[in-house]
Design an enzyme around this catalytic site. Structure first.
Site, PDB file in Angstrom:
ATOM      1  N   HIS A 137      52.974  47.627  24.388  1.00  0.00           N
ATOM      2  CA  HIS A 137      51.770  46.852  24.694  1.00  0.00           C
ATOM      3  C   HIS A 137      50.762  47.646  25.520  1.00  0.00           C
ATOM      4  CE1 HIS A 137      54.019  45.780  28.482  1.00  0.00           C
ATOM      5  NE2 HIS A 137      52.811  45.827  28.993  1.00  0.00           N
ATOM      6  N   ASP A 167      59.272  46.906  22.581  1.00  0.00           N
ATOM      7  CA  ASP A 167      58.133  47.170  23.466  1.00  0.00           C
ATOM      8  C   ASP A 167      58.200  48.581  24.054  1.00  0.00           C
ATOM      9  OD1 ASP A 167      55.745  46.631  24.744  1.00  0.00           O
ATOM     10  OD2 ASP A 167      56.690  45.737  26.500  1.00  0.00           O
ATOM     11  N   SER A 251      53.440  48.615  33.906  1.00  0.00           N
ATOM     12  CA  SER A 251      54.123  48.613  32.610  1.00  0.00           C
ATOM     13  C   SER A 251      54.273  50.031  32.074  1.00  0.00           C
ATOM     14  CB  SER A 251      53.327  47.778  31.607  1.00  0.00           C
ATOM     15  OG  SER A 251      53.329  46.426  31.971  1.00  0.00           O
TER      16      SER A 251
END
Length: 406
Positions: A137, A167, A251
């Site tokens: 993402h 992911d 992230s």
């Protein structure tokens, strides 16, 4: 002097004798005292004030060195070493944690430019290239990617592959910009309460290389993930839970153990007003085979059945009997909505409206169970026994799993 009266001559004479005797005693005492002091001076020099980092037993055992004139040396100030296991761990890996800048082209819906900033971990150098793992993402919909190194240098990056299910994504940059790579640890041995450190770029490059500390709050946590945003979960992500602060921009960054080894890739957190300190990371042992496939093939090579599925819990109860013709006691499983021609499922004889209830004898409650078993327990080329209902009757077939072609 004490009070006395002239009328008492004998008393005065006696007192003078006593005074002379006392004077002699005092003189002798003073001489002996002086000698004792002189004799004690060498011994006292052993107990000079020493630096506070010297333990007491060393003072009694070690004679301090003296200069040629016999005087003790001048003591220098002692610097305090504040290095700890935490700072050592950070030093070992921080240079390998980078910023990942997602740049998108202008369109009718957006102005283009930098769409977001995440984090990444340099894990390998080979053949003049350096490889970086980050989240899917973080790089999603990017037309161009840049990597921001610890010193602020920004270099172009190439996307080698990305996987929405796990992911994860792998990038490549020129190795000449890289001096240090991170070392992977063993996430299978992580225990609740173990100290961990999160390193990344919360809120963007302004806070690049930020470090937060916490513990492992839980292992083998399962979090439902809705990949297509249709309100129904598509995958159960198995993650490590930590209370180390993880914010937007973290992230793709590193979750590090006290040895400075990467044990997880920071991925998500629960962001609710009533929730604090619940963040998640993809265990590195789970990530490694995905990273390897993305680096080598640009995609994850998973076993493939060739079916479109829907959980029975998502199907109106009317159709369970009217369309699928299931016995009343069958309420869990995965219904086959479509079969891809020439796929392993088609070759095994599966048809539309079959309802899969077990794989290799293991009960399948929904599509999530089926995907988890298929992707974690089976490999390309394996044979798998499929138990299903068709027209109210239970049947079993065996299929040979293939590799999905993209």
């Amino acid at each position: 002097m004490g009070y006395y009266d002239d009328h008492y001559e004998p008393y005065e004479q006696t007192r003078r004798k006593r005074r002379s005797g006392s004077f002699v005693s005092a003189l002798v005492g003073a001489v002996l005292g002086g000698l004792l002091v002189l004799m004690s001076i060498p011994a006292l020099s052993r107990w000079d004030i020493l630096p506070y980092d010297v333990v007491p037993n060393q003072r009694a055992e070690e004679e301090p060195k003296t200069e040629e004139n016999g005087t003790p040396p001048i003591r220098q100030s002692v610097s305090v070493d504040v290095t700890t296991a935490v700072t050592k761990a950070i030093d070992q890996v921080s240079d390998a944690v980078v910023g990942v800048v997602n740049i998108q082209e202008a369109s009718f819906w957006s102005q283009g430019g930098e769409a977001g900033v995440g984090s990444g971990v340099i894990y390998k150098k080979a053949g003049g290239r350096a490889f970086i793992v980050t989240n899917h993402h973080v790089v999603e919909n990017a037309s161009q990617l840049e990597v921001s190194l610890k010193d602020g240098t920004r270099v172009p990056a190439k996307l080698l592959g990305s996987d929405v299910l796990m992911d994860l994504a792998v990038l490549e940059i020129d190795a000449k910009h890289v001096k240090k790579v991170a070392q992977f640890g063993n996430s299978d041995t992580v225990k609740p309460g173990e100290p961990v450190i999160a390193i990344g770029n919360p809120l963007g490059l302004q806070f690049a290389g930020s470090v937060t500390q916490g513990i492992i709050s839980g292992t083998n946590r399962t979090v439902e993930v809705d990949l297509d945003q249709d309100g129904a979960p598509d995958w159960n992500a198995e993650v490590l839970q930590t209370d180390a602060a993880i914010n937007p921009g973290n992230s793709g960054g590193a979750l590090v153990n006290i040895k400075g080894q990467v044990i997880g890739i920071n991925s998500m957190k629960i962001a609710q007003e009533a929730v604090e300190g619940i963040g998640f990371a993809i265990p590195i042992n789970t990530a490694i085979p995905i990273i390897s496939d993305l680096e080598k093939y640009g995609q994850v090579r998973r076993p493939y059945m060739g079916v479109e599925l829907r959980s029975l819990s998502d199907i109106p109860s009317y159709h369970l009997q009217a369309t699928l013709h299931l016995p009343p006691n069958v309420t869990e499983g995965a219904a086959v909505i479509q079969v891809v021609p020439m796929s392993p499922a088609a070759q095994a004889g599966l048809k539309q409206f079959d309802v899969i209830v077990a794989l290799d004898g293991q009960k399948i409650r929904n599509v999530l169970d089926l995907r988890k078993y298929l992707y974690t327990k089976k490999s390309i080329g394996d044979r798998m026994e499929v138990t299903f209902y068709r027209d109210g009757k239970k049947r079993t077939v065996t299929m040979k799993l293939a590799r999905e072609s993209y």
